[in-house]
Structures are given as C-alpha cells and as structure tokens.
Design a protein around this motif. Sequence first.
Motif, PDB file in Angstrom:
ATOM      1  N   LEU A 118       0.843  -1.290  -0.230  1.00  0.00           N
ATOM      2  CA  LEU A 118       0.109   0.063  -0.015  1.00  0.00           C
ATOM      3  C   LEU A 118       0.998   1.228   0.086  1.00  0.00           C
ATOM      4  O   LEU A 118       0.371   2.317  -0.390  1.00  0.00           O
ATOM      5  CB  LEU A 118      -1.013   0.046   1.247  1.00  0.00           C
ATOM      6  CG  LEU A 118      -1.852  -1.058   1.124  1.00  0.00           C
ATOM      7  CD1 LEU A 118      -3.071  -1.166   2.409  1.00  0.00           C
ATOM      8  CD2 LEU A 118      -2.901  -0.748   0.046  1.00  0.00           C
ATOM      9  N   GLU A 119       2.194   1.235   0.442  1.00  0.00           N
ATOM     10  CA  GLU A 119       2.894   2.266   0.290  1.00  0.00           C
ATOM     11  C   GLU A 119       3.067   2.459  -1.128  1.00  0.00           C
ATOM     12  O   GLU A 119       3.309   3.845  -1.239  1.00  0.00           O
ATOM     13  CB  GLU A 119       4.581   1.946   1.141  1.00  0.00           C
ATOM     14  CG  GLU A 119       4.359   2.167   2.525  1.00  0.00           C
ATOM     15  CD  GLU A 119       5.708   1.873   3.006  1.00  0.00           C
ATOM     16  OE1 GLU A 119       6.838   2.094   1.959  1.00  0.00           O
ATOM     17  OE2 GLU A 119       5.706   1.119   4.037  1.00  0.00           O
ATOM     18  N   GLY A 120       3.276   1.690  -1.787  1.00  0.00           N
ATOM     19  CA  GLY A 120       3.477   1.849  -3.469  1.00  0.00           C
ATOM     20  C   GLY A 120       2.521   2.532  -3.763  1.00  0.00           C
ATOM     21  O   GLY A 120       2.364   3.432  -4.868  1.00  0.00           O
ATOM     22  N   PHE A 121       1.191   2.068  -3.538  1.00  0.00           N
ATOM     23  CA  PHE A 121       0.107   2.861  -3.974  1.00  0.00           C
ATOM     24  C   PHE A 121      -0.220   4.365  -3.477  1.00  0.00           C
ATOM     25  O   PHE A 121      -0.368   5.249  -4.590  1.00  0.00           O
ATOM     26  CB  PHE A 121      -1.307   2.398  -3.531  1.00  0.00           C
ATOM     27  CG  PHE A 121      -2.625   2.739  -3.705  1.00  0.00           C
ATOM     28  CD1 PHE A 121      -3.226   2.837  -4.756  1.00  0.00           C
ATOM     29  CD2 PHE A 121      -2.955   3.643  -2.665  1.00  0.00           C
ATOM     30  CE1 PHE A 121      -4.478   3.388  -4.987  1.00  0.00           C
ATOM     31  CE2 PHE A 121      -4.319   4.555  -2.786  1.00  0.00           C
ATOM     32  CZ  PHE A 121      -5.003   4.420  -3.858  1.00  0.00           C
ATOM     33  N   PHE A 122       0.458   4.731  -2.307  1.00  0.00           N
ATOM     34  CA  PHE A 122       0.283   6.111  -1.645  1.00  0.00           C
ATOM     35  C   PHE A 122       1.169   6.885  -2.751  1.00  0.00           C
ATOM     36  O   PHE A 122       0.977   7.987  -2.825  1.00  0.00           O
ATOM     37  CB  PHE A 122       0.833   6.069  -0.258  1.00  0.00           C
ATOM     38  CG  PHE A 122      -0.630   5.969   0.532  1.00  0.00           C
ATOM     39  CD1 PHE A 122      -1.275   7.046   0.967  1.00  0.00           C
ATOM     40  CD2 PHE A 122      -1.275   4.717   0.715  1.00  0.00           C
ATOM     41  CE1 PHE A 122      -2.392   6.998   1.913  1.00  0.00           C
ATOM     42  CE2 PHE A 122      -2.357   4.592   1.528  1.00  0.00           C
ATOM     43  CZ  PHE A 122      -2.902   5.585   2.070  1.00  0.00           C
TER      44      PHE A 122
END
Length: 392
Positions: A118-122
Amino acid sequence: MKPIYSLGYTFSVKSFAFILNYIVVSSLILKEYGSFSLIFSTLNSIIVVASLGLLYSANIFTSKWIGRNNKYIFNYFKFSFYLMTFLSLLSSIAIFYIYGYFFSVFFAILIFSASTLLEGFFYGVGEIKRLFIYGALNLALSLILSFLLVKNKGLDGAMLSLAFSRFLLFIFQLKYFFVKIESDGLFGVRYLKAIILFYKKYNIPLLISALIATPVVTLVIYMLSIRKGLEAVAIFSWCYQIYLLGMFVPTALGTYYLSVLNRKDHNSKLMVMKKITKFNLLVSVIAILFLLILSKFILKLGHIESFEESYKVYYAFLLCMLFYSLNLGYLSFWSSVGKNTFYLKMQVLWSALLVIFVLIFVGELGALAIPIGMAAGFIAQYLIQNRVIGRY
C-alpha cells in the motif's frame, strides 16, 4: 514539500526498528539481544520475499493506471495480497519449527508486506503527506505498546511488538485505498494475464534483487554467529542499526525519486540522476560526521562500549555509508527505464563479494568482516554502474 513528507514517513518506519532494538538491548542480556537479532534479520529476509518487490512496482503500476482503469489497479493489488498471504503462511510454518513462534511471525510478515504494497499505492497517487500522518500516528502507538510488551514479556514481547508494529498504519492505508479505488469483489482476479506480464517485467527482477541482498545479510550474520557467537552478532546488529538509521534520508527518498524519474524524458533522467547522487553523497557525509562525533555515546547506548571490536565495526560501517550513498539512486533510475534486470546483476555481484569476503575473513576479523565486505561490494557496483550509465 513531498520530499519532506517522504523523509518523515520513512523516519517513522525506520526509527521504530532502531528504537525497538534499543528497548531490547537495554532490557535483555547481550546474548538474548543476539538471539532477537537473528530472528529479526530472518523475518526481514522473509518479508522481502513476501512483499514481492511491490514498493517500487506498485508505485509504477498505480501512477500509470490511476484514473484510467481503477478496476485494473484493484485486481493487481488483490492478486498481490493473495500471493503475499500464501507466502506469509508458508514462511511462518517454517519459522515455527525453528524458533517456536507462529502467530506473531505470520502476523508480522503479512502486515509488513501488505503495508509495503500500500505504500507503493500512496506514492503512485502522490498522497505522501497523508502517508506521513498515518506513519506518525502508528509510531506513537507502536512505541508505547513495544515498551510495555518487552518490559513485561521479554523476548516474547519483542516478537509481539513486531507483529503489531504496523497494524494501525495498515488499517489507515487500507481504508484510504478503498476510498480511492472501488472494490471489484474479493474473489477472483480479472486481467490476470496482464498482471502476470507486469510481474514478469517489474516485480520479479525487483524481488530477486532484494531477495539476493537482504537474505544474504542474514546469511552472513548466521556465519558470524557460528564462528564467533551471539555476542559478536549483538555487536554487529547494534552497529548495523546505526548504519541503517544514518542512511535513512537517502533511502527514504528512493521511492520519491522514482516518482520524479517516471515523469522525465531520457535526457532529463540522466540529469536528475546526477543530482540525486550528489545529494545522497552530501547527506551521507553530514550523517557520517555527526555519527563520528557521537560514536562513544552511541556505543554506550547499545551497551557494547566495553568491547574493543565494537569501535572497529562502527567505524567500518561509517565508511560503508559513504560507498552505499553512491549507489542508492541507481535503483530508482534503472526501475524508471525498465532495466531492473541490470540492477539485479549488480545485486548478485554485491552479494557474491560480501559472502566470499565474510567466508574467508570472518574467523580472523569477526563482525568487522561484514561491513568491509559490504563496502567492497558497493565500490564494485558503483564503478560498473557509473560506467554503464555514462554510455546510456
């Protein structure tokens, strides 16, 4: 302001590992801290596998498809989550037979991996400020919980601390993910063929690169423990934590650099890359000088100041920081131009040099062999990558 928020978020994540190590080394005897370091390093290696190189690849995928095909994004993340859950379960079963932990290990691996996804998404949607706020709130709760658990339950408490260290962060991340991306159902994966092709081009080279590097560090730690014992592992581990903390600024900006490079044309990428390397080097030199001044205090903080070897290992890691800073920007650059397989070759080179050096010299040098071997690998990487990028 985005670079500042990126730094702040990574600090909140990296500082937890450092502070937890300090709580453990202050609360337990040195050999118990050595045992914790072995488990901690093993978990980090497994998390690298379970996270599937998604910090960078999810960033690329999201920035490319956000607003164009959000269902495609949802299915990519859903497929990734299923896969990392399966890998977390298999890994936890193996760890259970070695160390006797299952629930805390499974929970830690899955939450760490899913949070990385989810870091990659943000980063892909540019919501770095929001990510920073989530990280700060999570850090505050995690530190309080970790202190209480370690003080009351010792090594078992430290393992539980790892399990819950990113739980609140993951909940915040997941809630916002569903705000931006509408659910396409929990079962079944659409666009499976396209997702697998993307994995082949981006995820797999990044995963293998990380899979080579992080587990190799764990491997040499085990080599050190066999030849020199858990006290040598404890000395290495504390100095290694300082090294990681000292490098947090350049490493924190790696994902941000990728976001910038993704938006540049070929010539602009090369110019930005030069600026990145100069900035990383400058920041690292400042950090090295600061850590050099505070060396006696930092070693005393880790309760290893009475060991002569600890000073040599500490200073070797400061030198290692210098050479590492020269290489950090290349991961973002090669990812932005789709040349992850070349970076993979560089990681193989680094890992091979490190293992060979430790294998030959660990008996004579002890923990000192590891940072020297790491530095030798970084020098070789830089010389080759600097030459190749000059002809790119």
